[in-house]
Write an enzyme that holds these catalytic residues in place. Sequence first.
Site, PDB file in Angstrom:
ATOM      1  N   HIS A  26      -0.908   3.153  -1.677  1.00  0.00           N
ATOM      2  CA  HIS A  26      -1.139   3.921  -2.903  1.00  0.00           C
ATOM      3  C   HIS A  26      -2.434   3.486  -3.580  1.00  0.00           C
ATOM      4  CE1 HIS A  26       0.487   5.813  -6.779  1.00  0.00           C
ATOM      5  NE2 HIS A  26      -0.605   5.155  -7.164  1.00  0.00           N
ATOM      6  N   HIS A  39       1.059  10.290  -9.567  1.00  0.00           N
ATOM      7  CA  HIS A  39       0.693  11.413  -8.699  1.00  0.00           C
ATOM      8  C   HIS A  39       0.640  12.739  -9.452  1.00  0.00           C
ATOM      9  CE1 HIS A  39       0.515   9.726  -4.583  1.00  0.00           C
ATOM     10  NE2 HIS A  39       1.346   8.811  -5.064  1.00  0.00           N
ATOM     11  N   ASP A  41      -1.705   8.750  -1.571  1.00  0.00           N
ATOM     12  CA  ASP A  41      -1.092   7.853  -0.590  1.00  0.00           C
ATOM     13  C   ASP A  41      -1.781   8.080   0.748  1.00  0.00           C
ATOM     14  OD1 ASP A  41       0.681   7.014  -2.533  1.00  0.00           O
ATOM     15  OD2 ASP A  41       2.254   8.397  -1.916  1.00  0.00           O
ATOM     16  N   GLU A  78       2.309  -1.433  -3.368  1.00  0.00           N
ATOM     17  CA  GLU A  78       2.325  -0.453  -2.278  1.00  0.00           C
ATOM     18  C   GLU A  78       0.968  -0.451  -1.579  1.00  0.00           C
ATOM     19  OE1 GLU A  78       3.285   3.287  -4.086  1.00  0.00           O
ATOM     20  OE2 GLU A  78       5.075   2.495  -5.070  1.00  0.00           O
TER      21      GLU A  78
END
Length: 238
Positions: A206, A134, A141, A203
Amino acid sequence: MKPYQQIKISESGEPLVAIPLERFAVESPHPYVKLGADYGGVNPYYLRLGVVKALVTAQNYLEQLSPGGKILIFDAYRPVAVQQFMVDYTFAQVLQERGLRKENLSEPESQAIWQEVYQLWAIPSLDPAMPPPHATGAAVDVTLVDEEGKIVEMGSEIDELSPRSQPLFYAQDSSSEGKKYHANRELLHQVMLKAGFQRHLGEWWHFSLGDQMWAWLHEQANPGDNFVARYGRVAESG
């Protein structure tokens, strides 16, 4: 070191630009700001220019498949200081949920919990060769909201520290709810993939484009090809 961190970075110099939030759904105030994270005056709803363009493309694809639906931006650019805050916050939450106190943990017990935390969170490294995804402005996200503005059910919360965060957790679930969760996750994956993003293996929320993880995932799908990341850590002032 995680496998994707071995990918070389050839920084493009592409700027961070504001996400056109009017095209998307967004939580306000920002979820991590609500927890106490300090972005140092930096707007978290920024991404690299090419990533923003791809995100708009993904929204356009979603509108074709699910009229009235929107991509919800949960988190985008994240300074390393915020990464550190969230790592520490998650560690403290695990202790609280399990009725543990940090000072009473043995070293092996502490390390075991940190290992759990780092399954979800990238290490808040300042090493230019190993930036948290990030911090590059290339990871985002996201989830979905329906035409009524309600968050689409995905079977787990974003940032949930459990096996349910695995993208394919519900793939073999034969229950009606499990099938629904899997279909919703696949819809999100489909529109993001078509726009050029790659999904994190652990995830469901993500996605990245142009960072080390994105390049590494491309290499896994195309053995023998050498992909290079074009986005490294964004230089932070102060």
